[in-house]
Design a protein around this motif. Sequence first.
Motif, PDB file in Angstrom:
ATOM      1  N   UNK A   1      64.794  66.725  82.867  1.00  0.00           N
ATOM      2  CA  UNK A   1      65.973  66.336  83.628  1.00  0.00           C
ATOM      3  C   UNK A   1      65.864  66.798  85.071  1.00  0.00           C
ATOM      4  N   UNK A   2      66.494  66.042  85.961  1.00  0.00           N
ATOM      5  CA  UNK A   2      66.557  66.460  87.355  1.00  0.00           C
ATOM      6  C   UNK A   2      67.805  67.270  87.644  1.00  0.00           C
ATOM      7  N   UNK A   3      68.724  67.351  86.682  1.00  0.00           N
ATOM      8  CA  UNK A   3      69.989  68.034  86.934  1.00  0.00           C
ATOM      9  C   UNK A   3      69.834  69.534  87.050  1.00  0.00           C
ATOM     10  N   UNK A   4      68.697  70.080  86.604  1.00  0.00           N
ATOM     11  CA  UNK A   4      68.471  71.511  86.748  1.00  0.00           C
ATOM     12  C   UNK A   4      68.578  71.909  88.215  1.00  0.00           C
ATOM     13  N   UNK A   5      68.183  70.989  89.127  1.00  0.00           N
ATOM     14  CA  UNK A   5      68.223  71.320  90.550  1.00  0.00           C
ATOM     15  C   UNK A   5      69.647  71.458  91.061  1.00  0.00           C
ATOM     16  N   UNK A   6      70.656  71.046  90.290  1.00  0.00           N
ATOM     17  CA  UNK A   6      72.039  71.252  90.698  1.00  0.00           C
ATOM     18  C   UNK A   6      72.419  72.716  90.663  1.00  0.00           C
ATOM     19  N   UNK A   7      71.662  73.524  89.939  1.00  0.00           N
ATOM     20  CA  UNK A   7      71.939  74.945  89.860  1.00  0.00           C
ATOM     21  C   UNK A   7      71.299  75.663  91.055  1.00  0.00           C
ATOM     22  N   UNK A   8      71.998  76.645  91.607  1.00  0.00           N
ATOM     23  CA  UNK A   8      71.367  77.450  92.664  1.00  0.00           C
ATOM     24  C   UNK A   8      70.104  78.112  92.144  1.00  0.00           C
TER      25      UNK A   8
ATOM     26  N   UNK B   1      73.207  67.344  82.551  1.00  0.00           N
ATOM     27  CA  UNK B   1      71.810  66.942  82.405  1.00  0.00           C
ATOM     28  C   UNK B   1      71.578  66.214  81.088  1.00  0.00           C
ATOM     29  N   UNK B   2      72.129  66.741  79.997  1.00  0.00           N
ATOM     30  CA  UNK B   2      71.883  66.091  78.717  1.00  0.00           C
ATOM     31  C   UNK B   2      72.594  64.748  78.632  1.00  0.00           C
ATOM     32  N   UNK B   3      73.771  64.635  79.242  1.00  0.00           N
ATOM     33  CA  UNK B   3      74.439  63.325  79.270  1.00  0.00           C
ATOM     34  C   UNK B   3      73.549  62.301  79.983  1.00  0.00           C
ATOM     35  N   UNK B   4      72.936  62.701  81.091  1.00  0.00           N
ATOM     36  CA  UNK B   4      72.030  61.790  81.796  1.00  0.00           C
ATOM     37  C   UNK B   4      70.858  61.394  80.899  1.00  0.00           C
ATOM     38  N   UNK B   5      70.328  62.358  80.176  1.00  0.00           N
ATOM     39  CA  UNK B   5      69.196  62.080  79.293  1.00  0.00           C
ATOM     40  C   UNK B   5      69.591  61.130  78.175  1.00  0.00           C
ATOM     41  N   UNK B   6      70.753  61.353  77.586  1.00  0.00           N
ATOM     42  CA  UNK B   6      71.220  60.454  76.526  1.00  0.00           C
ATOM     43  C   UNK B   6      71.469  59.041  77.073  1.00  0.00           C
ATOM     44  N   UNK B   7      72.020  58.968  78.290  1.00  0.00           N
ATOM     45  CA  UNK B   7      72.282  57.657  78.883  1.00  0.00           C
ATOM     46  C   UNK B   7      70.971  56.912  79.125  1.00  0.00           C
ATOM     47  N   UNK B   8      69.954  57.645  79.554  1.00  0.00           N
ATOM     48  CA  UNK B   8      68.653  57.017  79.787  1.00  0.00           C
ATOM     49  C   UNK B   8      68.079  56.474  78.481  1.00  0.00           C
ATOM     50  N   UNK B   9      68.264  57.174  77.383  1.00  0.00           N
ATOM     51  CA  UNK B   9      67.789  56.691  76.082  1.00  0.00           C
ATOM     52  C   UNK B   9      68.566  55.448  75.676  1.00  0.00           C
ATOM     53  N   UNK B  10      69.894  55.525  75.783  1.00  0.00           N
ATOM     54  CA  UNK B  10      70.740  54.419  75.343  1.00  0.00           C
ATOM     55  C   UNK B  10      70.482  53.157  76.155  1.00  0.00           C
ATOM     56  N   UNK B  11      70.227  53.299  77.457  1.00  0.00           N
ATOM     57  CA  UNK B  11      70.090  52.142  78.347  1.00  0.00           C
ATOM     58  C   UNK B  11      68.641  51.702  78.537  1.00  0.00           C
ATOM     59  N   UNK B  12      67.707  52.320  77.878  1.00  0.00           N
ATOM     60  CA  UNK B  12      66.292  51.990  78.037  1.00  0.00           C
ATOM     61  C   UNK B  12      66.059  50.538  77.610  1.00  0.00           C
ATOM     62  N   UNK B  13      65.549  49.689  78.511  1.00  0.00           N
ATOM     63  CA  UNK B  13      65.327  48.283  78.138  1.00  0.00           C
ATOM     64  C   UNK B  13      64.129  48.088  77.206  1.00  0.00           C
ATOM     65  N   UNK B  14      63.277  49.076  77.114  1.00  0.00           N
ATOM     66  CA  UNK B  14      62.098  48.939  76.246  1.00  0.00           C
ATOM     67  C   UNK B  14      62.518  48.982  74.782  1.00  0.00           C
ATOM     68  N   UNK B  15      61.747  48.315  73.946  1.00  0.00           N
ATOM     69  CA  UNK B  15      62.018  48.341  72.510  1.00  0.00           C
ATOM     70  C   UNK B  15      61.943  49.776  71.999  1.00  0.00           C
ATOM     71  N   UNK B  16      62.820  50.131  71.062  1.00  0.00           N
ATOM     72  CA  UNK B  16      62.815  51.512  70.555  1.00  0.00           C
ATOM     73  C   UNK B  16      61.480  51.872  69.892  1.00  0.00           C
ATOM     74  N   UNK B  17      61.006  53.047  70.196  1.00  0.00           N
ATOM     75  CA  UNK B  17      59.856  53.587  69.485  1.00  0.00           C
ATOM     76  C   UNK B  17      60.050  55.096  69.335  1.00  0.00           C
ATOM     77  N   UNK B  18      59.086  55.756  68.714  1.00  0.00           N
ATOM     78  CA  UNK B  18      59.235  57.190  68.460  1.00  0.00           C
ATOM     79  C   UNK B  18      59.359  57.960  69.766  1.00  0.00           C
ATOM     80  N   UNK B  19      58.539  57.632  70.749  1.00  0.00           N
ATOM     81  CA  UNK B  19      58.521  58.390  71.998  1.00  0.00           C
ATOM     82  C   UNK B  19      59.810  58.221  72.792  1.00  0.00           C
TER      83      UNK B  19
END
Length: 705
Positions: free
Chosen positions: A6-13, A49-67
């Motif tokens: 995640x890139x949200x870690x950079x939101x922390x000082x 950060x985790x909400x962003x990660x979940x959103x990226x999974x949910x909105x991924x246009x690629x066909x679902x796979x294990x990775x």
Amino acid sequence: MPAETTTSVTDLPADNPFARPSALPYGLPDFAAIRTQHLRPALDAGLAAQRQEWEAIAADPAAPDVANTLEALERSGQLLHRVATVFFTLVSAVGDEEVHAIDAEYAPRLAAHRDALWLDGRVFARLEHLHGSREELGLDAETDWLLTTYRKNFLRAGIRLDEEQQQRLRDVNAELVSLETTFSQRVVTALEHGAVHVPDAGALAGLDEGTLAGLARAAEERGAGTGYLLTLQLPTQQALLTQLQDRGMRDRLLQASQDRGTGVDADSDTRAALLRIARLRAERARLLGYEHHAAWVAEDGTAATTDAVNAMLRRLARPAARNAEAEAQDLQHLLDEDPQVPAGPTLAAADWAYYAERLRKERFAFDDSVLRPYLELDRVLHDGVFFAAGQLYGLTFHERTELRGYAEDVRVWEVREADGTGLGLFVGDYYARAGKRGGAWMNNLVDQSGLLGLAPVVLNNLNITPPPAGEPTLLTWDEVRTCFHEFGHALHGLFSDVRYPSLSGTAVPRDFVEFPSQVNEMWMTHPVVLERFARHHRTGEPLDEELRAAVLSLGSYGEGFATSEYLGAALLDQAWHQLSPEEVPEKPADVRGFEVDALERVGLARATVPPRYRSTYFNHTFGGGYDAGYYSYIWSEVLDADTVEWFRDDGARNGDGGLNREAGDRFRTALLSRGNSQDPLRSFRELRGRDAALKPLLQRRGLTD
């Protein structure tokens, strides 16, 4: 250390210790750098950060796979997990006002956060696609189990409810976690406010000088002034009841224990919260399509149904009550013969532990006060707990004094394999302190994971009363048992060898998790282990033959009481959670009556044997974690007793009782290393070659006819 996703870690000082993975060995949290003010911003950043990660999974246009679906879900939330692990450790083990305030503030936010995943139809659709393609994907066994587990969890969380039902579910979940937090905090408050202050030592006859010094120190440190402070332990029965000669003092102490949460102290009254919790859990179960909350819980365990749970508990209740009655008659005789008690009294609940201790001394020559000088904490750990682990698994333990815990007396050991390879860290927090919740427990500070490249860091917590300055820490026999028990959980975490972090270590069904810890208790009485750790703290002399025989001769004595008090609590837990919303009592004053009725129905409403936990301080069930699952201890003990039999028979070599590397390595490989990477009962069958038998448990507890 793997890179964050995640890139949200950079939101922390940058000066926030959670802004990056810990650089300490094995990722041990940097407690020396962590301050309370770091928690809120780190939690906020982790949630985002985790909400962003979940959103990226949910909105991924690629066909679902294990990775892009399963592994992405498993990689998500590393920042949140890092801070939440530390935060909840502080809540349990330190629990100051500011930490409790953060807990109350974030509990509903964390519940809403979990619902954001489990009620996301887009993520579920990707899992459904994978589930329908399992054969073509050719998944390995662990990945297939992970997919099945995720799908099951989505279904159990309400993914197929309509929009209005899901909103109600979110509201219920948020309110429940707030109430559970309130309940837990009030239980801790009740432990502190319920402590019994005694101005002078006259009423404390029977206590030795060391114990009295500890009680005087508690009075001073906790602001009670001069005199002595009898602090409470979480269960109903209190350890000091075995020693207090004054009958009135015993009654006062037990009454203080049982009055917790009942309204005698407004700041710790838990009754309204527990009633609301029971009602909301019942409503949620109905919303999810279950008969009651207990049915929802049982489905996710190895028991599978409440019929199976009820049948087990009721099968044990009658012989346990019968044995308790026989024990009570023996104790009544001792009371009748006691020259310090006026003639004619009937045995009371506050008398039981005192006269049971006297009977143990007379019948079995067992005396905890005589035994304690032989049970010094460091020797129990190094020459008992650690020694047994070395004999069984080849482990060695190396204290890392440069590594800091979250409190001054927390200790850290590096655990190494027989070849010197590092396995992980073991952290021990053995002493009671103000704000620490009662009881004993294990949790992970770092979860083992092949996917994330993480080794385990596990923590054991006990609540041993600190000795006076400069004095050794001498244990009771029950505290030795707790050391071995909790280390069994630690081994389950340390030996985890799985790919996915959500399946790691002790992340198994509730009614299976106590199994490895209960098995580890067997080694405390093994002759070789006992010979090493049970030595006088001054002279180093081992137990003489009389004391050794006393320790080993107890057998099933006292199991009528122990089983009855346990079953009382387990059946109360089921009674509350097998109600419909309409059946939950309305008024706080009705709580005690509900308890009496529930125990009478199963023949356990015996005044002399109160439940191990009454509802008002039953943190296992109303604080969350073991709700409708307190039966797990006895359910797991079926597996435990059968496995102990395996160690002593099939696992033994040359009469060693199973204390050998071959037996230990098989137990580790077949069971301890598996985590939740497959059906836990399959792991048991791989070890035992069959399903568990009930007979060894019945024999152990003296419940056979």
